[in-house]
Enzyme design. Sequence first.
Site, PDB file in Angstrom:
ATOM      1  N   CYS A 134       0.842  -1.188   0.184  1.00 36.20           N
ATOM      2  CA  CYS A 134       0.132  -0.053   0.003  1.00 36.20           C
ATOM      3  C   CYS A 134       0.808   1.156  -0.016  1.00 36.20           C
ATOM      4  O   CYS A 134       0.410   2.320  -0.516  1.00 36.20           O
ATOM      5  CB  CYS A 134      -0.951   0.147   1.222  1.00 36.20           C
ATOM      6  SG  CYS A 134      -2.120  -1.265   1.128  1.00 36.20           S
TER       7      CYS A 134
ATOM      8  N   ASN B 198      -9.904   0.084  -0.477  1.00 29.72           N
ATOM      9  CA  ASN B 198      -8.503   0.183  -0.331  1.00 29.72           C
ATOM     10  C   ASN B 198      -7.822  -0.655  -1.622  1.00 29.72           C
ATOM     11  O   ASN B 198      -8.032  -1.711  -2.044  1.00 29.72           O
ATOM     12  CB  ASN B 198      -8.266  -0.631   0.731  1.00 29.72           C
ATOM     13  CG  ASN B 198      -6.438  -0.474   1.209  1.00 29.72           C
ATOM     14  OD1 ASN B 198      -5.699  -0.039   0.264  1.00 29.72           O
ATOM     15  ND2 ASN B 198      -6.067  -1.255   2.117  1.00 29.72           N
TER      16      ASN B 198
ATOM     17  N   HIS C 166      -3.129   7.573   2.084  1.00 21.55           N
ATOM     18  CA  HIS C 166      -3.647   6.226   1.385  1.00 21.55           C
ATOM     19  C   HIS C 166      -5.043   5.941   2.153  1.00 21.55           C
ATOM     20  O   HIS C 166      -5.221   6.155   3.289  1.00 21.55           O
ATOM     21  CB  HIS C 166      -2.644   5.052   1.961  1.00 21.55           C
ATOM     22  CG  HIS C 166      -2.968   3.804   2.082  1.00 21.55           C
ATOM     23  ND1 HIS C 166      -3.450   3.335   0.670  1.00 21.55           N
ATOM     24  CD2 HIS C 166      -3.266   2.743   2.673  1.00 21.55           C
ATOM     25  CE1 HIS C 166      -4.018   2.112   0.807  1.00 21.55           C
ATOM     26  NE2 HIS C 166      -3.605   1.616   2.021  1.00 21.55           N
TER      27      HIS C 166
HETATM   28  O1  UT7 Z   1      -3.641  -0.861   3.671  1.00 19.89           O
HETATM   29  C1  UT7 Z   1      -2.924  -0.711   4.675  1.00 19.89           C
HETATM   30  C2  UT7 Z   1      -3.362  -1.817   5.241  1.00 19.89           C
HETATM   31  N1  UT7 Z   1      -4.759  -2.213   5.801  1.00 19.89           N
HETATM   32  C3  UT7 Z   1      -5.293  -1.491   6.834  1.00 19.89           C
HETATM   33  O2  UT7 Z   1      -4.806  -0.190   7.074  1.00 19.89           O
HETATM   34  C4  UT7 Z   1      -6.384  -1.923   7.556  1.00 19.89           C
HETATM   35  C5  UT7 Z   1      -6.358  -1.598   8.928  1.00 19.89           C
HETATM   36  N2  UT7 Z   1      -7.300  -2.435   9.772  1.00 19.89           N
HETATM   37  C6  UT7 Z   1      -8.672  -1.908   9.749  1.00 19.89           C
HETATM   38  O3  UT7 Z   1      -8.927  -1.179   8.944  1.00 19.89           O
HETATM   39  C7  UT7 Z   1      -9.472  -2.583  10.711  1.00 19.89           C
HETATM   40  O4  UT7 Z   1      -9.029  -3.275  11.630  1.00 19.89           O
HETATM   41  C8  UT7 Z   1     -10.694  -3.398  10.089  1.00 19.89           C
HETATM   42  C9  UT7 Z   1     -11.675  -2.592   9.181  1.00 19.89           C
HETATM   43  C10 UT7 Z   1      -9.885  -4.501   9.234  1.00 19.89           C
HETATM   44  C11 UT7 Z   1     -11.433  -4.244  11.014  1.00 19.89           C
HETATM   45  O5  UT7 Z   1     -12.146  -3.325  11.925  1.00 19.89           O
HETATM   46  P1  UT7 Z   1     -11.896  -3.510  13.593  1.00 19.89           P
HETATM   47  O6  UT7 Z   1     -12.777  -2.541  14.139  1.00 19.89           O
HETATM   48  O7  UT7 Z   1     -10.471  -3.437  13.896  1.00 19.89           O
HETATM   49  O8  UT7 Z   1     -12.752  -4.867  13.661  1.00 19.89           O
HETATM   50  P2  UT7 Z   1     -12.320  -6.221  14.330  1.00 19.89           P
HETATM   51  O9  UT7 Z   1     -11.192  -6.717  13.279  1.00 19.89           O
HETATM   52  O10 UT7 Z   1     -11.842  -6.081  15.777  1.00 19.89           O
HETATM   53  O11 UT7 Z   1     -13.571  -7.077  14.145  1.00 19.89           O
HETATM   54  C12 UT7 Z   1     -14.559  -6.936  14.981  1.00 19.89           C
HETATM   55  C13 UT7 Z   1     -15.981  -7.773  14.751  1.00 19.89           C
HETATM   56  C14 UT7 Z   1     -15.274  -9.202  14.879  1.00 19.89           C
HETATM   57  O12 UT7 Z   1     -16.491  -9.894  15.676  1.00 19.89           O
HETATM   58  P3  UT7 Z   1     -16.226 -10.245  17.228  1.00 19.89           P
HETATM   59  O13 UT7 Z   1     -14.936 -11.074  17.269  1.00 19.89           O
HETATM   60  O14 UT7 Z   1     -16.315  -9.045  17.908  1.00 19.89           O
HETATM   61  O15 UT7 Z   1     -17.514 -11.063  17.547  1.00 19.89           O
HETATM   62  C15 UT7 Z   1     -15.417  -9.621  13.511  1.00 19.89           C
HETATM   63  O16 UT7 Z   1     -15.533 -11.091  13.393  1.00 19.89           O
HETATM   64  O17 UT7 Z   1     -16.349  -7.810  13.605  1.00 19.89           O
HETATM   65  C16 UT7 Z   1     -16.310  -8.904  12.715  1.00 19.89           C
HETATM   66  N3  UT7 Z   1     -16.088  -8.855  11.417  1.00 19.89           N
HETATM   67  C17 UT7 Z   1     -17.166  -8.444  10.554  1.00 19.89           C
HETATM   68  N4  UT7 Z   1     -18.455  -8.347  10.833  1.00 19.89           N
HETATM   69  C18 UT7 Z   1     -19.383  -8.067   9.747  1.00 19.89           C
HETATM   70  C19 UT7 Z   1     -14.886  -8.780  10.650  1.00 19.89           C
HETATM   71  N5  UT7 Z   1     -15.347  -8.580   9.243  1.00 19.89           N
HETATM   72  C20 UT7 Z   1     -16.467  -8.452   9.366  1.00 19.89           C
HETATM   73  C21 UT7 Z   1     -17.341  -8.261   8.332  1.00 19.89           C
HETATM   74  N6  UT7 Z   1     -18.835  -7.931   8.326  1.00 19.89           N
HETATM   75  N7  UT7 Z   1     -16.846  -8.031   6.995  1.00 19.89           N
END
Ligand code: UT7
Length: 329
Positions: free
Chosen positions: A119, A286, A256
């Site tokens: 990225c 992204n 980004h």
């Molecule tokens: O390009 C450079 C690299 N990438 C990034 O910069 C991405 C960086 N990270 C992020 O943007 C965020 O961490 C995410 C958008 C990927 C995730 O957001 P988060 O607030 O960190 O969520 P999480 O991973 O802690 O997940 C929260 C919950 C989980 O459920 P439980 O364990 O709390 O029950 C996940 O299983 O959301 C669930 N979850 C989803 N629910 C619905 C994960 N993906 C999804 C989904 N739809 N697509």
Amino acid sequence: MNESRKIWRSVVEGVGAALPERRVTNADLEKMVDTSDDWIVQRTGIRERRLAGPGETTSVLATKAAEKALAAAGRTAADIDLIVLATSTPDFTFPSSATQVQAALGVTRGAAFDLQAVCSGFVYAMTVADKFLASGSHERALVIGAETFSRILDWEDRTTCVLFGDGAGAVVLARAQGQGAISDRGVLTTHLRSDGRHREKLFVDGGPSTTGTVGKLRMSGKEVFRHAVGMVTDVMTDAFAATGTTAEDLDWFVPHQANERIIDASAEKLGIAKSKIVKTVHMHGNTSAASIPLALATACEDGRIKQGDLVMLEAMGGGFTWGSVLIRW
Ligand code: UT7
């Protein structure tokens, strides 16, 4: 100003972008994996993305973006002697996608190569091209960020497949003399970093020398998120320190586009006004190395970014890699 302080700058002459035809909304994804428009919008700000069809390869999208950038710059293929294409999703393992773009455009001199920094690819590519131009070895570059991440996504993994999209953006960068002042047009300072110890947080689980396959993207999103704001604000702080500028001097902040929460938190930490942030993550998701030039093209086409504006670019991604580029437009 003292004659001896004159230096070579890399001035942006034109910007272009290209997106695949197919538009995929969050509602479309609800039919494919267990997710919801609400979750995606609240956690990331993404509303839709474009996904490449079979003929829309990285080099095809890159060529279209480059053609638009050349037209915007009032230049032709004959004016280009360097092509740096940032991508982690090349058409083939080799030859480079940059050489395919070179052939498609009809560029017959100079050099073309791919650069891989995930990225952060576009800020890396701008930095490399800037150094080539400053050295005097080349005159005018196409710097391209182009990706087809949809090809390396695991479409059954809802934690990653909803986040990414495909596209390409390009700029024409030309060597021009400056005075060594921050009022000069062109790239004013660049700051790149990497730390390979973070590999496991964001990687692709295949490759030519390991599995002999292309592999799929794997990410511990929370772990990446935890590092992102600190890393990008560090390299922006370096850019301010190197040029004696501050957040208030910026006209535009073009980060980004991975996650709206990361973008907003980074701007807030450095005191960059919300009105100066260029955001396209809602439209494109992204797009990795393509995200910054896609955002630049959007803000140039709609008249926000104008000649003379001070523009900060930043990115972080797999590796980890991260970096910033400060440009007087
Ligand atoms: O390009 C450079 C690299 N990438 C990034 O910069 C991405 C960086 N990270 C992020 O943007 C965020 O961490 C995410 C958008 C990927 C995730 O957001 P988060 O607030 O960190 O969520 P999480 O991973 O802690 O997940 C929260 C919950 C989980 O459920 P439980 O364990 O709390 O029950 C996940 O299983 O959301 C669930 N979850 C989803 N629910 C619905 C994960 N993906 C999804 C989904 N739809 N697509």
